[in-house]
Scaffold this motif. Sequence first.
Motif, short mmCIF file in Angstrom:
data_model
loop_
_atom_site.label_atom_id
_atom_site.label_comp_id
_atom_site.label_asym_id
_atom_site.label_seq_id
_atom_site.Cartn_x
_atom_site.Cartn_y
_atom_site.Cartn_z
N ASP D 54 0.82 -1.20 0.00
CA ASP D 54 0.00 0.00 0.00
C ASP D 54 0.86 1.26 0.00
N ILE D 55 1.88 1.23 0.83
CA ILE D 55 2.72 2.43 0.95
C ILE D 55 4.19 2.04 0.80
N ALA D 56 4.87 2.70 -0.13
CA ALA D 56 6.31 2.49 -0.26
C ALA D 56 7.01 3.77 0.16
N PHE D 57 7.93 3.63 1.11
CA PHE D 57 8.77 4.77 1.49
C PHE D 57 10.10 4.63 0.76
N ILE D 58 10.55 5.71 0.18
CA ILE D 58 11.81 5.65 -0.56
C ILE D 58 12.84 6.55 0.10
N GLU D 59 13.97 5.95 0.46
CA GLU D 59 15.11 6.73 0.91
C GLU D 59 16.15 6.70 -0.19
N GLY D 60 16.80 7.83 -0.40
CA GLY D 60 17.94 7.83 -1.32
C GLY D 60 17.62 8.34 -2.70
N SER D 61 18.67 8.71 -3.41
CA SER D 61 18.47 9.27 -4.75
C SER D 61 18.81 8.22 -5.81
N GLY D 85 13.21 12.15 3.07
CA GLY D 85 14.51 12.78 3.15
C GLY D 85 14.96 13.49 1.89
N ALA D 86 16.03 14.26 2.08
CA ALA D 86 16.54 15.13 1.03
C ALA D 86 16.97 14.34 -0.22
N CYS D 87 17.65 13.22 -0.02
CA CYS D 87 18.21 12.49 -1.16
C CYS D 87 17.10 12.12 -2.13
N ALA D 88 16.04 11.51 -1.59
CA ALA D 88 14.96 11.04 -2.44
C ALA D 88 14.12 12.21 -2.96
N THR D 89 14.04 13.26 -2.18
CA THR D 89 13.12 14.34 -2.51
C THR D 89 13.72 15.35 -3.49
N SER D 90 15.00 15.67 -3.28
CA SER D 90 15.58 16.67 -4.20
C SER D 90 16.90 16.20 -4.81
N GLY D 91 17.34 15.00 -4.51
CA GLY D 91 18.64 14.55 -5.00
C GLY D 91 19.68 14.59 -3.89
N GLY D 92 19.40 15.38 -2.86
CA GLY D 92 20.23 15.39 -1.66
C GLY D 92 21.65 15.85 -1.88
N SER D 123 22.66 12.69 -9.93
CA SER D 123 21.96 12.11 -8.80
C SER D 123 20.56 12.69 -8.85
N GLY D 124 19.59 11.84 -9.11
CA GLY D 124 18.25 12.36 -9.36
C GLY D 124 17.32 12.19 -8.19
N ALA D 125 16.38 13.13 -8.08
CA ALA D 125 15.29 12.97 -7.14
C ALA D 125 14.37 11.89 -7.69
N VAL D 126 13.66 11.22 -6.81
CA VAL D 126 12.74 10.17 -7.25
C VAL D 126 11.71 10.74 -8.22
N PHE D 134 3.80 11.88 -1.99
CA PHE D 134 4.06 12.83 -0.91
C PHE D 134 5.55 12.83 -0.60
N GLU D 135 6.04 13.98 -0.18
CA GLU D 135 7.47 14.11 0.11
C GLU D 135 7.67 14.51 1.56
N LEU D 136 8.55 13.82 2.25
CA LEU D 136 8.96 14.25 3.58
C LEU D 136 10.35 14.86 3.42
N TRP D 137 10.44 16.15 3.71
CA TRP D 137 11.72 16.83 3.56
C TRP D 137 12.55 16.65 4.82
N GLY D 138 13.84 16.97 4.72
CA GLY D 138 14.70 16.88 5.90
C GLY D 138 15.91 16.04 5.62
N CYS D 139 17.04 16.42 6.18
CA CYS D 139 18.26 15.64 6.03
C CYS D 139 18.93 15.57 7.38
#
Lengths: 430, 368, 287, 272
Positions: D54-61, D85-92, D123-126, D134-139
């Motif tokens: 149902d829900i996949a959380f992605i960490e990392g770029s 996190g930052a990596c997955a959300t913006s490339g980090g 290094s790409g954002a998801v 949905f994106e959870l920001w933060g590093c």
Amino acid sequence: MSKRNLSIRVPILARVEGEGAMDLDIRDGAIEKLQLRIYEPPRFFEKFLEGRAYHEIPDVVARICGICPVAYQVSAVNAIESAFNMDPGPWVKAMRRLIYLGEWIESHALHIHLLALPDFFGYQSGIAMAKDHPAEVRRGLKLQNLGNEIMRCIGARSVHPVSIKVGGLHKAPDDAKLARLLRALEEALPEALEMCDWLASIPLPDDQQTFNCTALKAANYAVEDGILVSSTGLNLKPEQYDQHFTEFHQPQSTALWSHMDGEAYLVGPLARMNLTAQTMPAISQPVMHKFAHRFPSNNMFDSMLARGIEIVFAMQEAISILQGYSRPQHSFIESTPQESQGQGWSEAPRGLLWHHYELDRQGIVRKARLVPPTSQNQARIEQDLHRSLLNFGLDNSDDDIRLHCEKVIRNYDPCISCATHFLKLNTVRR
Amino acid sequence: MYGSETGFLARESLPELFSLLHVQGFDIVAPQIQDGSILYQVITGAEQLPSGWQDQQQPGSYRLTQTESPLNFSWANGPQALKPWLFAPREVIWRAEKQPDGRLQFCEPDAPDRKLAVLGVRSCDLAALKLQDAHFLNNRYHDPYYAARRKGLLIIAVNCSHPADTCFCVSTGDGPHAEQGFDLCLTELENGFLISSGSETGNDLYEKLPLTKATEKQLHNQLQQKLSASKQQRALPQIPVKQLLSERRDHPRWDDIAERCLACGNCTQVCPTCFCHKEGDLASLDASTSEHLREWDSCFSEGHGYMAGHQARPEIKDRYQQWMIHKLSSWHDQYGRSGCTGCGRCTTWCPAAIDFVEEVNLICGDES
Amino acid sequence: MTRAAPKPQCDSHPYLPMEAEVVEFTAESPSIFTLRLKLTDEQQNQLYSFQPGQFNMLYLHGVGEVAISIVSDPQDERLIDHTIRAVGRVTKGLQQLKPGDRLGLRGPYGRGWPMQECKGQDVIIVTGGLGCAPVVAVINYILMRRKKFGKLTIIQGVKHSDDLIWRERYDYWNTLPDTQVLIAADHGGAVWPFHHGRVTDLFSKSIVDPANAFAMLCGPEGLMQAASTGLIDLGLQPERVYLSMERNMQCAVGHCGHCQYGKDFICKDGPVFSYPEISDRLGVQGV
Amino acid sequence: MSDKPRIAVHKFSSCDGCQLAFLNMGEDLINLAEQVEIIHFAEAGPVAEDALVDIAFIEGSVVTAHDQQRIKQIRNNSQYLITIGACATSGGIQALKNLAADAADWPAQIYGQPQYIDSLDQSGAVSDYVKVDFELWGCPINSAQVVELVNSLLRGVSPIDHQDKVCLTCKQEQIVCTLITQGKPCLGPVTRNGCGALCPSFGRDCFGCYGPAENSNTIGLANRFAGLGLLPDEIQRRFKLVHASASENQRIIARDLTQDLAQDLAQESSDE
Ligand SMILES: Cc1cc2nc3c(=O)[nH]c(=O)nc-3n(C[C@H](O)[C@H](O)[C@H](O)COP(=O)(O)OP(=O)(O)OC[C@H]3O[C@@H](n4cnc5c(N)ncnc54)[C@H](O)[C@@H]3O)c2cc1C
Ligand code: SF4
Ligand code: SF4
Ligand code: SF4
């Protein structure tokens, strides 16, 4: 022994930090290939460090590894302070030691309860284990959280804390929070001792082998700094590291490997206990004495008890630092950048972590090199896998062989995220 | 009548005031130096008061320096004083509990019943307090939490002797000396404090303090202090700002502000009269209980103008206009006066160094 | 204008909701639904009364509160209807409720429509967008007391013909005596039986007598602005043109500051305003 | 089969720090495990990379060709896909590589056998590759963010997108502003809140690890930094750390500040 053929592929190693795989091929009853394959892509941190100002380094290197960010920050500031010829004084060193101890507690408790123990009790995860062993797992999570709490008090958060800077701390921690922390640690100490008793009672494979150990040594058990000693008799300062340790690239791996004088070696809790247990105040106490005879140990599986003992040590040490705490006039000394180079190291939860920086007149990094513990342990892990699997017996079932190999790997608490963030800059360049 | 008398309290006798307050069950909130600024915190004794500190304030800049002077109050207001003690930045206003049968129960937390004596309140903040009272108490609906804290509040004002360069309370008619709205009011002189009372509670304390009668010389010094503190660099224009601001929404200066403004909301957070807040829920993982929280909000934030699928104030310019026009124009209609008491905080604590007074003068001035 | 809003019942603690139960859930369209609620406390239920145009704050457990107009009839048995469009967090959550579920309710709040003032007068109602709940209450109110009012014109404007809900209801109303329904769509499509274009085009077709009419407007601000001036041009007295305004709302009791519309707090000075009260701000960007 | 929501936590190129927001939850980790079924979370134990969830959380770029395929597969297998996190959300922080002219050569410069290194130039954002719900920001992100998010999802409502500025937290917590009192180049006025204003509470200037806030006036702030005496290179480095790829930061990084400043100075002197 039967002449069996067998091929085991574990594409994703569970309960390790980062992405690794294991490949095992047995042909005609002999191991043909057995490797821990690290495929996590490289992150090029040493390249990112080039061009950054010295004061930005702690925030950059922390992000190499979420599990041991303090280790990176402390090794980095040690290296830079050595380059700038600075001595931030005893208060700063005590605070760094304190936050570092928090990281040890957190990382060790997490490894024991959520990553390693499920293997010995036959569970898929720590969470599953919690259903049948709720008290033990909850105790573990509580200790893990106490480690985090130490880090939060000194560094605002436990992953990528924000207080460590070249020359000291950005700000002295809040007295009231430290007082609460001290009480919490004192209250929880007996539970850590119980945990050690419990760990010591878990039956382990008797897997004797000989191997080299390397660790830092100090008058009081080395954490944030020390002198490098080894079972081969080395006694080194950070700037001598390069003379004995070399890194090389294995094709199956995105991490670099490391040899000490041409041989595999072990870093981490067991190496520390084997080489420097006598410097640990905890071990000579009556409550802990019963564990002392297990070290030095030639059984790699004693690493788990070593971690447990280090948790008790870390809590006692944190308590004693907190009991003697007083707020300083200044929480850091000013730094004067200069064209220089410096090396520094410390004992990450998983073992030795060495940094080397070259800086220009403004304190901008020209070159950086970092050697993390998992790279150092890689050669040892493969060596161990071979020996241990032969000891275990190749006749066992596929599942048992696979599980045994995973146990061996997890026993090192490899941190693959760390391992792959490094590049060897003195390799071939056009 | 209160306040008809003025007595003198020697500096060495200040602890007496603390003891009297402690005996009556008050916690004492007073200025403290922390992280390069003056904050109001609970202290236990007069000896904890900072002495010799002076401030330099400019748009976007605040610095403290310590001198040899024995004075405890020779500085102007820091970032926050009274507001957070009454209108809490973040608090649970009720809790919802879901019973196993699905029924919901709504519970109110206990009303705060702490008695607080705040020492060092400046006249601009007294004026602001009156406006917050008008909003939270004398409105059709009573805020029970504000009301409870207000009830336990005792105010010891201190007249301003050293306004900052960013202060302009004289032009808003709210300072530099406190005229009303306090229990006790102090004027700090070299060796001690002139004291007058402004309430029955204040009178009671006044009676019990070891005071001497104020001398002519001391009263003269007080007047001199008031005169010199009234010479302020900044002033709101003495023109009908109320109409001009809302009529001049097209003035080019707003665009200029919008280039600099960071819409960070700092001005609204430090402003002693700003009252905007938002509500939200913090639920437990098992969904049984949920705390309904309110926390300070700002007209500079996205949520303030958000409506289902639509934003009333999308641009920074819209938000700055909302802030300034509300403060200096709408407020007159809402509460019978402007919402600005001249404390200058919005100017000092603006990371973009926007000078509120200068902008008002430019928008309402004649040169456009 | 001194039409003060009446005080709600739950006054001792102005923020504390009462418990209400979902009695009936009606899906009006894929995104619009009606919740029929009943206060579970009998005494609160007895005391509860409201006027058309007033609203409640509905609380979804663990999620939050939203302002929703009351659409049922004030004289109805003690059941309170809310027609809601599921657009965001809270409203989409409310859409998942079933009969028997509990939620929080506090209110009623605000100043409603001028129902007393327009007794015996003609009424013209102009709404825009998807089913505009606040005026449904008025329409129901007038139709329940048909003799007490004069002629009634209901003008509904939608962007696209697909957006029209309650088609049968409109058709039915159109058959009632002295009642007229006019519908316009910006984009009608080939088989659209109604007007192509703006609602303001339809004013001239209305059966009401502009000199003796009240207007009630609800919808996007641009539409209300255009409709107000159009109706005034038609001959309605400006102070007889009423608009229901909207801004973000957190507390509904005039404390949170979010619903400020110039000098007014929509929750207590509105949501219904007469045209002269707000004509200085209507359509001004950023207010 | 239970009807609890099935969740997966996937790792891409990252430091593992955001997964710790789960593993560091303490008791709540056990509570969480009662509310959901953890299907894949290699670091915690369960491995089922290709399971439907149902829900996949992605960490990392996303940094390798294999990553690209993997993220598409995960998207197909998951009802909701959420970046942590930052990596997955913006490339980090890895996205610093995107800004280097010679990044394509790095593997060859570094590894003895670069042909074994699978690494894209970027290094790409998801969200560069698949739709993100949905994106959870933060590093790193913190446990409170995860708990709040899961709370919303369990109730079937969309999560709250916190995007106000760090400054609001500072003032609520009565943290003294580092920019105003120390002249430090704080990124708080353009950074999303959610961390609790940790850096200012420790006396230092925010470096933007939670990413750009809504309506981030990075140009206004960069000009202010120049006013505080920072050189163009220092200003750009401020915006070029954890979220270098975010468009708000690119406005500063991708600009020739030396030119702009020279123009501004010329403008100022002609104004006088
Ligand atoms: C007086 C009044 C009466 C209303 N009557 C109805 C009605 O009968 N039926 C209906 O469907 N809608 C009505 N609305 C609009 C309704 O309140 C919003 O559509 C709803 O709050 C948006 O909910 P959400 O799920 O998007 O909430 P979220 O996105 O979770 O919104 C968060 C917060 O913002 C506030 N908010 C968001 N949008 C609005 C908005 N448009 N107006 C006011 N506050 C908002 C909410 O109160 C909530 O507290 C009315 C609004 C007002 C002011
Ligand atoms: S508007 Fe500015 S000067 Fe006026 S009271 Fe508020 S913070 Fe002080
Ligand atoms: S320290 Fe930074 S985040 Fe805090 S108020 Fe100042 S500018 Fe904002
Ligand atoms: S203050 Fe800024 S840099 Fe520091 S933790 Fe918070 S968002 Fe990250």
